[in-house]
Write a protein that holds these residues in place. Structure first.
Motif, PDB file in Angstrom:
ATOM      1  N   PHE A 150       0.802  -0.951  -0.173  1.00  0.00           N
ATOM      2  CA  PHE A 150       0.026  -0.058   0.032  1.00  0.00           C
ATOM      3  C   PHE A 150       0.796   1.157   0.032  1.00  0.00           C
ATOM      4  N   ALA A 151       1.803   1.311   0.917  1.00  0.00           N
ATOM      5  CA  ALA A 151       2.860   2.511   0.896  1.00  0.00           C
ATOM      6  C   ALA A 151       3.446   2.996  -0.533  1.00  0.00           C
ATOM      7  N   ALA A 152       3.812   1.537  -1.191  1.00  0.00           N
ATOM      8  CA  ALA A 152       4.268   1.797  -2.489  1.00  0.00           C
ATOM      9  C   ALA A 152       3.398   2.344  -3.727  1.00  0.00           C
ATOM     10  N   LEU A 154       9.954   7.355  -3.312  1.00  0.00           N
ATOM     11  CA  LEU A 154      10.403   7.000  -1.974  1.00  0.00           C
ATOM     12  C   LEU A 154      11.315   5.818  -2.149  1.00  0.00           C
ATOM     13  N   GLU A 155      12.442   5.894  -1.353  1.00  0.00           N
ATOM     14  CA  GLU A 155      13.582   4.922  -1.338  1.00  0.00           C
ATOM     15  C   GLU A 155      12.949   3.607  -0.692  1.00  0.00           C
ATOM     16  N   GLU A 167      10.038   2.238   6.630  1.00  0.00           N
ATOM     17  CA  GLU A 167       9.749   3.119   7.908  1.00  0.00           C
ATOM     18  C   GLU A 167       8.091   3.534   7.992  1.00  0.00           C
ATOM     19  N   ILE A 168       7.720   3.526   6.923  1.00  0.00           N
ATOM     20  CA  ILE A 168       6.083   3.807   6.742  1.00  0.00           C
ATOM     21  C   ILE A 168       5.394   2.745   7.325  1.00  0.00           C
ATOM     22  N   ALA A 178      10.720  -4.375   1.374  1.00  0.00           N
ATOM     23  CA  ALA A 178      10.858  -3.483   0.233  1.00  0.00           C
ATOM     24  C   ALA A 178      12.331  -3.521  -0.393  1.00  0.00           C
ATOM     25  N   SER A 179      13.202  -4.409   0.348  1.00  0.00           N
ATOM     26  CA  SER A 179      14.625  -4.368  -0.533  1.00  0.00           C
ATOM     27  C   SER A 179      15.139  -5.660  -1.053  1.00  0.00           C
ATOM     28  N   GLY A 180      14.011  -6.484  -1.094  1.00  0.00           N
ATOM     29  CA  GLY A 180      14.599  -7.913  -1.401  1.00  0.00           C
ATOM     30  C   GLY A 180      15.242  -7.950  -2.681  1.00  0.00           C
TER      31      GLY A 180
END
Ligand code: GLA
Length: 381
Positions: A134-136, A146-147, A153-154, A176-178
């Protein structure tokens, strides 16, 4: 594919195409458990199962529908009171609240469909994947750059301040970073991520005890407090800075419970760092020893396993093709993660299934996964 299922359902329900689709993976943590909120090290891997959301701006209300929960709901966002109606609705509501509160992002209502192939309550972070998706999606819709770490963090803030679970950042950061083919060695203090390629003959097998987590939130928050109190006894801000020598030198000043908790965190941080080279070198023996020691420490010192998780881990350790196995995630139920040689996966699951059933009378399920990329959001053409 979950993204096409979400898009199709969106068209059926709302007419027309979604403006943005986001897909976020779940995660398995290979080692480094209950260390993230102590500023320590973790070693998760994003998996090829996750959550897709398809969204479009809407006029007056936010309408959300989940293909798995089969429920639709309307909400007023950003919510001024905690959203309580649907179990899963609290996560998008929390993300909207966080975007408005922390990032000053003006909120617009959406129509949205959620589709997931992650089991819920199995310790694979379906809630973090939902938050990160949802944030993305919202960021893409608003054209805000957004990084991955911002998205994480959100999600964490939504979970901590809105949902009310005092979790660390590991799950959201992993989602987020996989990176496909890699596991992630993360230093939570600096949030630096170092990718380690998984040997190509390794498979990640999630062994679900089929007993969902019990008392998760209250017991989790309690463990966190116990760690904070142990750090205080040592005169430190977090257990990240403690060594085994520090701990043993001050053993007499400790109550037994915080001492055991600290013992787990300090030794787990050491194991997690050793795991970096064990995995990079493909040293199967060492991987197995470290994972097993991690499980035993979570059982004896941190006390977050269950009799089913212990039965599952024991069933894995001696099964054909097993490189290493341990409980994964917060514990109190859920799954074990096993690294298994590719050509023995069938034998492994059959043997573990028999042993686990003999010990518990419960039929387990297995998910065979590969490392996957982190969240992506796009505008469908
Ligand atoms: C849950 C939390 C994480 C982490 C693990 C335990 O998954 O969300 O932040 O603390 O438990 O390692």
């Amino acid at each position: 594919m979950i993204e096409s299922l979400a898009a199709e359902e969106f068209e059926r329900r709302f007419g027309g195409k979604p403006e943005v689709i986001a897909v976020a993976p779940g995660r398995a943590n290979l080692i480094g458990e209950h260390t993230d909120y102590n500023d320590g090290y973790v070693f998760p891997v994003a998996i090829d199962r996750g959550v897709a959301v398809a969204i479009r701006l809407a006029d007056k209300k936010t309408n959300l529908f989940s293909l798995q929960a089969g429920e639709a709901d309307e909400m007023e966002l950003p919510p001024d009171r905690k959203y309580k109606h649907l179990d899963w609705g609290v996560y998008p509501a929390g993300v909207a609240w966080t975007l408005a509160k922390r990032w000053g992002v003006e909120y617009f209502n959406i129509d949205g469909v959620v589709c997931s192939d992650l089991p819920i309550g199995s310790g694979l972070s379906s809630s973090a994947a939902l938050e990160v998706a949802f944030a993305a999606a919202w960021a893409k819709l608003y054209k805000v750059e957004l990084e991955p770490v911002d998205l994480a963090e959100i999600g964490q803030m939504a979970e901590n301040q809105y949902v009310g679970v005092n979790c660390g950042i590991m799950d959201q950061l992993a989602s987020a970073s996989g990176k496909a083919d890699s596991a992630m060695f993360i230093d939570i203090r600096s949030l630096e991520v170092r990718y380690v390629t998984m040997p190509s003959h390794f498979r990640i097998v999630i062994c679900d005890t089929m007993v969902p987590r019990r008392l998760k939130n209250s017991a989790y928050n309690k463990r966190r407090q116990e760690c904070e109190s142990a750090a205080q006894t040592l005169g430190m801000t977090t257990l990240r800075d403690a060594t085994l020598d520090d701990l043993l030198a001050k053993q007499d000043s400790f109550e037994p419970i915080p001492f055991k908790r600290a013992m787990h965190v300090v030794t787990e941080n050491n194991r997690c760092q050793s795991f970096f080279w064990a995995l990079a070198d493909g040293n199967e023996l060492r991987i197995g020893m470290l994972m097993r020691a991690s499980h035993e420490s979570l059982k004896e010192d941190f006390e977050v396993t269950s009799k089913e998780l212990d039965a599952m881990a024991e069933s894995c350790w001696t099964a054909p093709g097993c490189i290493g196995a341990r409980m994964t995630g917060a514990g109190f139920g859920g799954s074990c993660v096993a690294l298994v040689r590719k050509d023995s996966v069938d034998l492994f699951t059959r043997s573990v299934s028999n042993r686990y059933q003999a010990k518990t009378g419960i039929e387990p399920t297995f998910l065979i996964c590969k490392p996957a990329d982190g969240v992506r959001a796009f505008r469908p053409t």
